[in-house]
Design a protein around this motif. Structure first.
Motif, PDB file in Angstrom:
ATOM      1  N   VAL A  23       0.921  -1.236   0.044  1.00 21.75           N
ATOM      2  CA  VAL A  23       0.021  -0.022  -0.055  1.00 21.75           C
ATOM      3  C   VAL A  23       1.005   1.286  -0.060  1.00 21.75           C
ATOM      4  O   VAL A  23       0.588   2.296  -0.693  1.00 21.75           O
ATOM      5  CB  VAL A  23      -1.075   0.251   1.141  1.00 21.75           C
ATOM      6  N   ALA A  24       2.021   1.363   0.938  1.00 23.12           N
ATOM      7  CA  ALA A  24       2.896   2.298   0.855  1.00 23.12           C
ATOM      8  C   ALA A  24       3.433   2.698  -0.384  1.00 23.12           C
ATOM      9  O   ALA A  24       3.438   3.555  -0.755  1.00 23.12           O
ATOM     10  CB  ALA A  24       4.009   2.165   1.894  1.00 23.12           C
ATOM     11  N   GLN A  25       3.930   1.488  -1.067  1.00 22.52           N
ATOM     12  CA  GLN A  25       4.677   1.706  -2.290  1.00 22.52           C
ATOM     13  C   GLN A  25       3.502   2.340  -3.444  1.00 22.52           C
ATOM     14  O   GLN A  25       3.873   3.214  -4.139  1.00 22.52           O
ATOM     15  CB  GLN A  25       5.189   0.317  -2.945  1.00 22.52           C
ATOM     16  N   ARG A  26       2.418   1.620  -3.144  1.00 18.80           N
ATOM     17  CA  ARG A  26       1.361   2.181  -4.178  1.00 18.80           C
ATOM     18  C   ARG A  26       0.853   3.760  -4.092  1.00 18.80           C
ATOM     19  O   ARG A  26       0.654   4.482  -4.918  1.00 18.80           O
ATOM     20  CB  ARG A  26      -0.011   1.370  -4.092  1.00 18.80           C
ATOM     21  N   ILE A  27       0.967   4.208  -3.022  1.00 20.04           N
ATOM     22  CA  ILE A  27       0.771   5.459  -2.572  1.00 20.04           C
ATOM     23  C   ILE A  27       1.827   6.464  -2.692  1.00 20.04           C
ATOM     24  O   ILE A  27       1.808   7.691  -2.204  1.00 20.04           O
ATOM     25  CB  ILE A  27      -0.273   5.884  -1.517  1.00 20.04           C
ATOM     26  N   LYS A  28       3.000   5.698  -2.692  1.00 19.36           N
ATOM     27  CA  LYS A  28       4.543   6.610  -2.746  1.00 19.36           C
ATOM     28  C   LYS A  28       4.479   7.283  -1.367  1.00 19.36           C
ATOM     29  O   LYS A  28       5.152   8.398  -1.465  1.00 19.36           O
ATOM     30  CB  LYS A  28       4.424   7.685  -3.926  1.00 19.36           C
ATOM     31  N   TYR A  29       4.299   6.526  -0.219  1.00 17.08           N
ATOM     32  CA  TYR A  29       4.777   6.906   1.062  1.00 17.08           C
ATOM     33  C   TYR A  29       6.043   7.132   1.072  1.00 17.08           C
ATOM     34  O   TYR A  29       6.829   6.202   0.580  1.00 17.08           O
ATOM     35  CB  TYR A  29       4.044   5.859   2.019  1.00 17.08           C
ATOM     36  N   ARG A  30       6.619   7.789   2.034  1.00 19.03           N
ATOM     37  CA  ARG A  30       7.830   8.225   2.074  1.00 19.03           C
ATOM     38  C   ARG A  30       8.793   7.031   2.889  1.00 19.03           C
ATOM     39  O   ARG A  30      10.158   7.107   2.412  1.00 19.03           O
ATOM     40  CB  ARG A  30       8.137   9.247   2.863  1.00 19.03           C
ATOM     41  N   ASP A  31       8.353   6.263   3.401  1.00 14.79           N
ATOM     42  CA  ASP A  31       9.195   5.185   4.204  1.00 14.79           C
ATOM     43  C   ASP A  31       8.485   3.778   4.220  1.00 14.79           C
ATOM     44  O   ASP A  31       7.584   3.547   5.123  1.00 14.79           O
ATOM     45  CB  ASP A  31       9.408   5.628   5.534  1.00 14.79           C
TER      46      ASP A  31
END
Length: 190
Positions: A23-31
């Motif tokens: 999910v973090a990768q999908r939304i381009k989360y910083r970490d």
């Protein structure tokens, strides 16, 4: 106490961690690794409650039978606290960053997050996806309240979640652990 067979909590936690990273990768989360760790630790309070609240477990389960009372609310009503609160306290005692404390403490109520709302919603969504897929679900996964603003906060659509679910099934069935999973296995003997 959560009617989990041996290894199911670990399976749920590691899969939630993988999903949180996705999910973090999908939304381009910083970490993305922070999201992974938060997903891994989100249910740590269950370990404590399964040891110390065994006698009250039947009362908690009885409150959830109507399928209208979420498990963490039943925990709150019977015990005066729930597994996310206990988990948050543990993470805080370990001196982990406040964003991780909050993600664990509010993974069932992400709207309460103030330190890092995005991270908390990531863990909330990852946990919900694992529950929907039936991964490591005990009796507490029977009733899960999905926070309605999750898609809006994360900038996702229903199609994104379906894609993440499909990719998660592929990754977890592949059986190859990630670098982070290998680290955890190697250093914590699990």
């Amino acid at each position: 106490a959560y009617k989990l067979e041996k290894g199911m909590l670990w399976q749920h936690s590691t899969t939630c961690a993988i999903c949180a990273r996705m999910v973090a990768q999908r939304i381009k989360y910083r970490d993305c690794e922070e999201a992974y760790i938060a997903g891994l630790l989100h249910d740590i309070g269950k370990i404590i409650l399964s040891s110390f609240a065994e006698e009250q477990y039947d009362q908690i389960l009885e409150k959830t039978k109507d399928n209208k009372t979420p498990f963490n609310i039943a925990e709150q009503e019977v015990l005066g606290y729930d597994h996310p609160q206990i988990g948050g306290k543990i993470i805080e005692k370990w001196n982990l960053p406040p964003a991780l404390v909050e993600a664990v403490k509010f993974h069932h109520q992400p709207e309460k997050a103030v330190e890092n709302r995005t991270l908390t919603y990531i863990v909330h969504l990852a946990d919900a996806i694992c529950d929907m897929l039936g991964i490591g679900v005990g009796s507490d996964g029977l009733m899960y309240v999905f926070e309605k603003n999750t898609f809006t906060v994360l900038g996702l659509h229903e199609d994104d979640v379906e894609s993440i679910m499909s990719e998660l099934v592929d990754k977890t069935q592949n059986g190859e652990p990630s670098q982070s999973e290998r680290f955890v296995h190697r250093n914590f003997n699990v």
